[in-house]
Design a protein around this motif. Structure first.
Motif, PDB file in Angstrom:
ATOM      1  N   LYS A 157       0.009  -1.267 -44.165  1.00 38.03           N
ATOM      2  CA  LYS A 157       0.011  -0.931 -42.708  1.00 38.03           C
ATOM      3  C   LYS A 157       0.502   0.358 -42.238  1.00 38.03           C
ATOM      4  N   PRO A 158      -0.027   1.157 -41.349  1.00 38.70           N
ATOM      5  CA  PRO A 158       0.828   2.158 -40.960  1.00 38.70           C
ATOM      6  C   PRO A 158       2.001   1.690 -40.358  1.00 38.70           C
ATOM      7  N   LYS A 159       2.821   2.705 -40.064  1.00 35.95           N
ATOM      8  CA  LYS A 159       4.421   2.197 -39.297  1.00 35.95           C
ATOM      9  C   LYS A 159       4.026   2.340 -37.993  1.00 35.95           C
ATOM     10  N   LYS A 160       4.462   1.257 -37.413  1.00 38.55           N
ATOM     11  CA  LYS A 160       4.663   1.258 -35.888  1.00 38.55           C
ATOM     12  C   LYS A 160       5.499   2.466 -35.380  1.00 38.55           C
ATOM     13  N   LEU A 161       5.112   3.401 -34.507  1.00 40.19           N
ATOM     14  CA  LEU A 161       6.103   4.365 -34.171  1.00 40.19           C
ATOM     15  C   LEU A 161       7.099   4.034 -33.112  1.00 40.19           C
ATOM     16  N   GLY A 162       7.012   3.073 -32.503  1.00 41.39           N
ATOM     17  CA  GLY A 162       8.031   2.640 -31.514  1.00 41.39           C
ATOM     18  C   GLY A 162       7.495   2.023 -30.327  1.00 41.39           C
ATOM     19  N   GLU A 163       8.337   1.805 -29.477  1.00 35.11           N
ATOM     20  CA  GLU A 163       7.879   1.282 -27.959  1.00 35.11           C
ATOM     21  C   GLU A 163       9.074   1.483 -27.033  1.00 35.11           C
ATOM     22  N   VAL A 164       8.941   2.174 -25.914  1.00 37.65           N
ATOM     23  CA  VAL A 164       9.600   2.000 -24.792  1.00 37.65           C
ATOM     24  C   VAL A 164       9.248   1.096 -23.668  1.00 37.65           C
ATOM     25  N   VAL A 165      10.080   0.154 -23.058  1.00 35.71           N
ATOM     26  CA  VAL A 165       9.709  -0.722 -22.221  1.00 35.71           C
ATOM     27  C   VAL A 165      10.947  -0.610 -21.190  1.00 35.71           C
ATOM     28  N   ARG A 166      10.259  -0.471 -19.803  1.00 29.33           N
ATOM     29  CA  ARG A 166      11.145  -0.560 -18.642  1.00 29.33           C
ATOM     30  C   ARG A 166      10.742  -1.546 -17.921  1.00 29.33           C
ATOM     31  N   GLU A 167      11.679  -2.177 -17.083  1.00 29.13           N
ATOM     32  CA  GLU A 167      11.564  -3.147 -16.038  1.00 29.13           C
ATOM     33  C   GLU A 167      12.118  -2.078 -14.899  1.00 29.13           C
ATOM     34  N   LEU A 168      11.055  -1.963 -13.739  1.00 37.01           N
ATOM     35  CA  LEU A 168      11.510  -1.350 -12.684  1.00 37.01           C
ATOM     36  C   LEU A 168      11.105  -1.993 -11.311  1.00 37.01           C
ATOM     37  N   ASN A 169      12.150  -1.367 -10.413  1.00 40.12           N
ATOM     38  CA  ASN A 169      11.966  -2.075  -9.171  1.00 40.12           C
ATOM     39  C   ASN A 169      11.796  -0.816  -7.974  1.00 40.12           C
ATOM     40  N   TYR A 170      11.016  -0.656  -7.284  1.00 41.74           N
ATOM     41  CA  TYR A 170      11.185   0.418  -6.453  1.00 41.74           C
ATOM     42  C   TYR A 170      11.614  -0.148  -4.870  1.00 41.74           C
ATOM     43  N   LYS A 171      12.779  -0.169  -4.405  1.00 40.78           N
ATOM     44  CA  LYS A 171      13.152  -0.496  -3.380  1.00 40.78           C
ATOM     45  C   LYS A 171      12.829  -1.805  -2.623  1.00 40.78           C
ATOM     46  N   ASP A 172      12.820  -2.780  -3.713  1.00 39.13           N
ATOM     47  CA  ASP A 172      12.522  -4.209  -3.356  1.00 39.13           C
ATOM     48  C   ASP A 172      11.105  -4.360  -2.699  1.00 39.13           C
ATOM     49  N   LEU A 173      10.217  -3.368  -2.800  1.00 37.93           N
ATOM     50  CA  LEU A 173       8.760  -3.273  -2.466  1.00 37.93           C
ATOM     51  C   LEU A 173       7.836  -3.781  -3.389  1.00 37.93           C
ATOM     52  N   VAL A 174       8.296  -3.230  -4.649  1.00 39.66           N
ATOM     53  CA  VAL A 174       7.132  -3.568  -6.155  1.00 39.66           C
ATOM     54  C   VAL A 174       8.108  -3.764  -7.206  1.00 39.66           C
ATOM     55  N   SER A 175       7.874  -4.544  -8.001  1.00 42.92           N
ATOM     56  CA  SER A 175       8.513  -4.616  -9.044  1.00 42.92           C
ATOM     57  C   SER A 175       7.147  -4.683 -10.388  1.00 42.92           C
ATOM     58  N   PHE A 176       7.845  -3.828 -11.547  1.00 43.05           N
ATOM     59  CA  PHE A 176       6.771  -3.683 -12.562  1.00 43.05           C
ATOM     60  C   PHE A 176       7.207  -3.417 -14.002  1.00 43.05           C
ATOM     61  N   THR A 177       6.552  -3.785 -14.776  1.00 36.84           N
ATOM     62  CA  THR A 177       6.801  -3.204 -16.128  1.00 36.84           C
ATOM     63  C   THR A 177       6.094  -2.248 -16.640  1.00 36.84           C
ATOM     64  N   MET A 178       6.581  -1.164 -17.378  1.00 35.69           N
ATOM     65  CA  MET A 178       5.789  -0.079 -17.891  1.00 35.69           C
ATOM     66  C   MET A 178       6.417  -0.148 -19.374  1.00 35.69           C
ATOM     67  N   ARG A 179       5.385   0.194 -20.076  1.00 29.07           N
ATOM     68  CA  ARG A 179       5.395   0.275 -21.479  1.00 29.07           C
ATOM     69  C   ARG A 179       4.602   1.194 -22.331  1.00 29.07           C
ATOM     70  N   ILE A 180       5.251   2.183 -23.166  1.00 26.21           N
ATOM     71  CA  ILE A 180       4.694   3.193 -23.722  1.00 26.21           C
ATOM     72  C   ILE A 180       4.762   2.868 -25.342  1.00 26.21           C
TER      73      ILE A 180
END
Length: 156
Positions: free
Chosen positions: A9-32
């Motif tokens: 199997k090819p190597k998994k190159l990695g992953e970057v995950v962030r939990e973000l909150n913008y001024k308590d208006l919206v929260s979300f998770t971003m993953r690359i």
């Protein structure tokens, strides 16, 4: 020692995950990560299939439905990078995460200045994550996949 399929199997190159909150208006998770669909979409923006010409940029040849590079990046973030959020529809259900809904969110945070600030917040985080992922990927590629401990057979 035999090679098993998991070794191929090819190597998994990695992953970057962030939990973000913008001024308590919206929260979300971003993953690359090295998701093939995401990589393909990014390549379409970074290296368009058609070269730019005066004709391709003329008003007559650019319909209203064409996207700026910034709009295209926001669509990609909504389609591929955001994995969770607390954005609700008018009936109180969690809104589907996709490019169209993300673009609507970007236009709905507040007034024009607030919307621009939100887009900047998203863009800054995305670019930082992309750099971090690129660094992880380059480090992963440098690591040897397996050490060779077998012996060579002499040709007869």
């Amino acid at each position: 020692m035999a090679i098993t399929l998991k070794d191929l199997k090819p190597k998994k190159l990695g992953e970057v995950v962030r939990e973000l909150n913008y001024k308590d208006l919206v929260s979300f998770t971003m993953r690359i990560s090295d998701d093939k669909d995401y990589v393909s979409a990014i390549k379409q923006i970074q290296k368009p299939e058609k070269p730019l010409t005066k004709d391709s940029l003329s008003k007559a040849n650019n319909a209203v439905e064409t996207l700026s590079q910034g709009e295209a990046m926001m669509i990609i973030i909504g389609e591929y990078v955001i994995t969770e959020w607390d954005v609700k529809t008018s009936d109180g259900k969690v809104a589907p995460i996709n490019g169209d809904n993300f673009m609507a969110l970007c236009a709905s945070v507040g007034d024009d200045d607030e919307n621009a600030e939100f887009v900047g917040f998203i863009s800054d985080n995305f670019h930082e994550m992309a750099k971090e992922f690129a660094l992880q990927a380059s480090e992963t590629k440098k690591k040897p996949s397996r050490s060779s401990t077998g012996t060579k057979k002499a040709a007869s």
